[in-house]
Design a protein around this motif. Structure first.
Motif, PDB file in Angstrom:
ATOM      1  N   TYR A  91      12.520 -10.071  43.060  1.00  0.00           N
ATOM      2  CA  TYR A  91      13.307  -8.869  42.771  1.00  0.00           C
ATOM      3  C   TYR A  91      14.431  -9.177  41.786  1.00  0.00           C
ATOM      4  CZ  TYR A  91      16.790  -5.207  43.450  1.00  0.00           C
ATOM      5  OH  TYR A  91      17.730  -4.221  43.235  1.00  0.00           O
ATOM      6  N   GLU A  92      15.135 -10.275  41.997  1.00  0.00           N
ATOM      7  CA  GLU A  92      16.255 -10.638  41.121  1.00  0.00           C
ATOM      8  C   GLU A  92      15.776 -10.935  39.702  1.00  0.00           C
ATOM      9  OE1 GLU A  92      19.453 -10.511  41.693  1.00  0.00           O
ATOM     10  OE2 GLU A  92      19.241  -9.909  43.776  1.00  0.00           O
ATOM     11  N   LEU A  93      14.703 -11.680  39.576  1.00  0.00           N
ATOM     12  CA  LEU A  93      14.191 -12.025  38.252  1.00  0.00           C
ATOM     13  C   LEU A  93      13.696 -10.784  37.511  1.00  0.00           C
ATOM     14  CD1 LEU A  93      12.311 -15.327  39.177  1.00  0.00           C
ATOM     15  CD2 LEU A  93      14.321 -15.133  37.700  1.00  0.00           C
ATOM     16  N   GLU A  94      13.002  -9.908  38.217  1.00  0.00           N
ATOM     17  CA  GLU A  94      12.527  -8.670  37.583  1.00  0.00           C
ATOM     18  C   GLU A  94      13.690  -7.767  37.198  1.00  0.00           C
ATOM     19  OE1 GLU A  94       8.067  -8.043  39.441  1.00  0.00           O
ATOM     20  OE2 GLU A  94       9.766  -7.205  40.534  1.00  0.00           O
ATOM     21  N   ARG A  95      14.734  -7.780  38.000  1.00  0.00           N
ATOM     22  CA  ARG A  95      15.914  -6.961  37.697  1.00  0.00           C
ATOM     23  C   ARG A  95      16.593  -7.456  36.421  1.00  0.00           C
ATOM     24  NH1 ARG A  95      21.323  -7.393  38.952  1.00  0.00           N
ATOM     25  NH2 ARG A  95      20.946  -9.293  40.188  1.00  0.00           N
ATOM     26  N   TYR A  96      16.740  -8.759  36.280  1.00  0.00           N
ATOM     27  CA  TYR A  96      17.332  -9.302  35.053  1.00  0.00           C
ATOM     28  C   TYR A  96      16.473  -8.956  33.846  1.00  0.00           C
ATOM     29  CZ  TYR A  96      20.991 -12.080  37.314  1.00  0.00           C
ATOM     30  OH  TYR A  96      22.117 -12.478  38.000  1.00  0.00           O
ATOM     31  N   LEU A  97      15.175  -9.118  33.995  1.00  0.00           N
ATOM     32  CA  LEU A  97      14.269  -8.852  32.880  1.00  0.00           C
ATOM     33  C   LEU A  97      14.317  -7.385  32.465  1.00  0.00           C
ATOM     34  CD1 LEU A  97      12.012  -9.632  30.932  1.00  0.00           C
ATOM     35  CD2 LEU A  97      10.386  -9.330  32.802  1.00  0.00           C
ATOM     36  N   ALA A  98      14.426  -6.490  33.441  1.00  0.00           N
ATOM     37  CA  ALA A  98      14.386  -5.053  33.155  1.00  0.00           C
ATOM     38  C   ALA A  98      15.548  -4.589  32.289  1.00  0.00           C
ATOM     39  CB  ALA A  98      14.363  -4.266  34.465  1.00  0.00           C
ATOM     40  N   THR A  99      16.662  -5.323  32.323  1.00  0.00           N
ATOM     41  CA  THR A  99      17.817  -4.901  31.524  1.00  0.00           C
ATOM     42  C   THR A  99      17.560  -5.027  30.022  1.00  0.00           C
ATOM     43  OG1 THR A  99      18.821  -7.121  31.596  1.00  0.00           O
ATOM     44  CG2 THR A  99      19.414  -5.574  33.354  1.00  0.00           C
ATOM     45  N   ASP A 100      16.541  -5.807  29.639  1.00  0.00           N
ATOM     46  CA  ASP A 100      16.258  -5.975  28.213  1.00  0.00           C
ATOM     47  C   ASP A 100      14.748  -6.001  27.961  1.00  0.00           C
ATOM     48  OD1 ASP A 100      16.929  -6.229  25.562  1.00  0.00           O
ATOM     49  OD2 ASP A 100      17.092  -8.408  25.610  1.00  0.00           O
ATOM     50  N   ASN A 101      14.013  -5.219  28.735  1.00  0.00           N
ATOM     51  CA  ASN A 101      12.570  -5.082  28.542  1.00  0.00           C
ATOM     52  C   ASN A 101      12.342  -3.761  27.814  1.00  0.00           C
ATOM     53  OD1 ASN A 101       9.816  -5.378  28.619  1.00  0.00           O
ATOM     54  ND2 ASN A 101       9.624  -5.136  30.838  1.00  0.00           N
ATOM     55  N   ARG A 102      12.383  -3.809  26.506  1.00  0.00           N
ATOM     56  CA  ARG A 102      12.423  -2.607  25.682  1.00  0.00           C
ATOM     57  C   ARG A 102      11.250  -1.665  25.972  1.00  0.00           C
ATOM     58  NH1 ARG A 102      13.923  -6.825  22.588  1.00  0.00           N
ATOM     59  NH2 ARG A 102      11.848  -7.106  21.691  1.00  0.00           N
ATOM     60  N   ILE A 103      11.556  -0.365  25.945  1.00  0.00           N
ATOM     61  CA  ILE A 103      10.579   0.676  26.243  1.00  0.00           C
ATOM     62  C   ILE A 103      10.174   1.384  24.955  1.00  0.00           C
ATOM     63  CG2 ILE A 103      10.146   2.829  27.502  1.00  0.00           C
ATOM     64  CD1 ILE A 103      10.466   0.516  29.374  1.00  0.00           C
TER      65      ILE A 103
END
Length: 294
Positions: A91-103
């Motif tokens: 969950y933590e790793l995916e949360r960090y990634l989501a902040t800069d996973n461009r849409i």
């Protein structure tokens, strides 16, 4: 037992349609039925999934997860580390990634579909593979490094059972941590039917993105995902084929993805990128050209 980890596991079980009788059990019965308890104590596999961070750090000190937001190959602007159980670490790793996973938003008729630079399925499978297959005898982290143009996921341990970077797509699954993977499978966090790596490939290829790159670096396995652009026309092309009852497999998608970037392909190249023998690659090309008329 970490209440938060238990909650995350139950959320995943619900979303992945785990058996009803399993989801309806209380915490103790759930742990007992999947084999996470032995003589009323958590096994080490059970501890890695359900345990509290401070207990994991004491009992399995060689385990940890790490995140780095990289500014260059040598500098980072954000870091985090922990000994959280796997569901919370995920969950933590995916949360960090989501902040800069461009849409990217793609218009299709009346609908506007959103696509991430790194597909969620590919990230989830890659991280769970790293946690499930890492060598827990070695001190080190399941590390996620996020660059502007790529992601690198690293886990301690080398390839085993004859697997290498040139056959990982089709090699029968080989498990280093049988008990841990069995628990993850029972909870529907992973699939033990040798589908993890093909799922990563397909999630990327179906959007016209480049396949993952695996390599062995010292005592670690490294997987790189390139921040490939989405090809909306290719996505629509695949959708049109599906409407004609043409379901392309991973090998065929790899070849078509290669042809997005190159004008032609020969048999030896097809064999190399699809990790198949020459005869098999020749049949793949023949099927695409003659049967599917591509």
């Amino acid at each position: 037992i970490s209440a938060t980890a238990m909650e995350k596991v139950r959320e995943t079980m619900d979303s992945n349609n785990a058996p009803t009788e399993l989801r309806e059990q209380n915490d103790y019965d759930l742990l007992q039925s999947i084999g996470a308890l032995k003589d009323n104590y958590l096994t080490k596999g059970g501890l890695l999934i359900f345990g509290k961070s401070e207990v994991i750090e004491r009992v399995i000190p060689q385990y940890r997860w790490s995140y780095r937001k990289m500014q260059s190959d040598t500098d980072y602007v954000l870091r985090d580390d922990g000994h959280h159980p796997i569901p919370i670490a995920l969950y933590e790793l995916e949360r960090y990634l989501a902040t800069d996973n461009r849409i990217v938003t793609v218009e299709s008729g009346l609908f506007h579909h959103e696509y991430s630079t790194y597909p969620t399925i590919a990230i989830r499978e890659a991280l769970l593979n790293a946690f499930g297959h890492r060598d827990y005898r070695i001190y080190g982290s399941v590390m996620l490094k996020q660059y502007n143009e790529k992601l690198i996921i690293t886990n301690p341990g080398t390839f085993i059972g004859g697997i290498n970077s040139d056959n990982i797509l089709h090699h029968p699954s080989v498990t280093r941590n049988n008990h841990l993977m069995d628990l993850l499978d029972r909870l529907r966090l992973v699939n033990r039917s040798n589908l993890g790596v093909p799922r990563i490939y397909k999630a990327l290829l179906i959007e016209g993105k480049e396949p993952p790159i695996y390599r062995e670096v010292g005592n670690s396995i490294e997987m790189t995902l390139i921040a490939s652009p989405l090809y909306p026309n290719f996505k629509n092309f695949i959708k049109n084929l599906q409407q004609e009852n043409i379901q392309l497999d991973v090998d065929e998608l790899i070849i078509l993805q290669y042809l997005i970037r190159h004008e032609q392909i020969d048999t030896s190249t097809a064999a190399h990128i699809a990790q198949r023998k020459l005869d098999h690659a020749r049949e793949l090309l023949s099927k695409l050209a003659n049967h599917y008329r591509l």
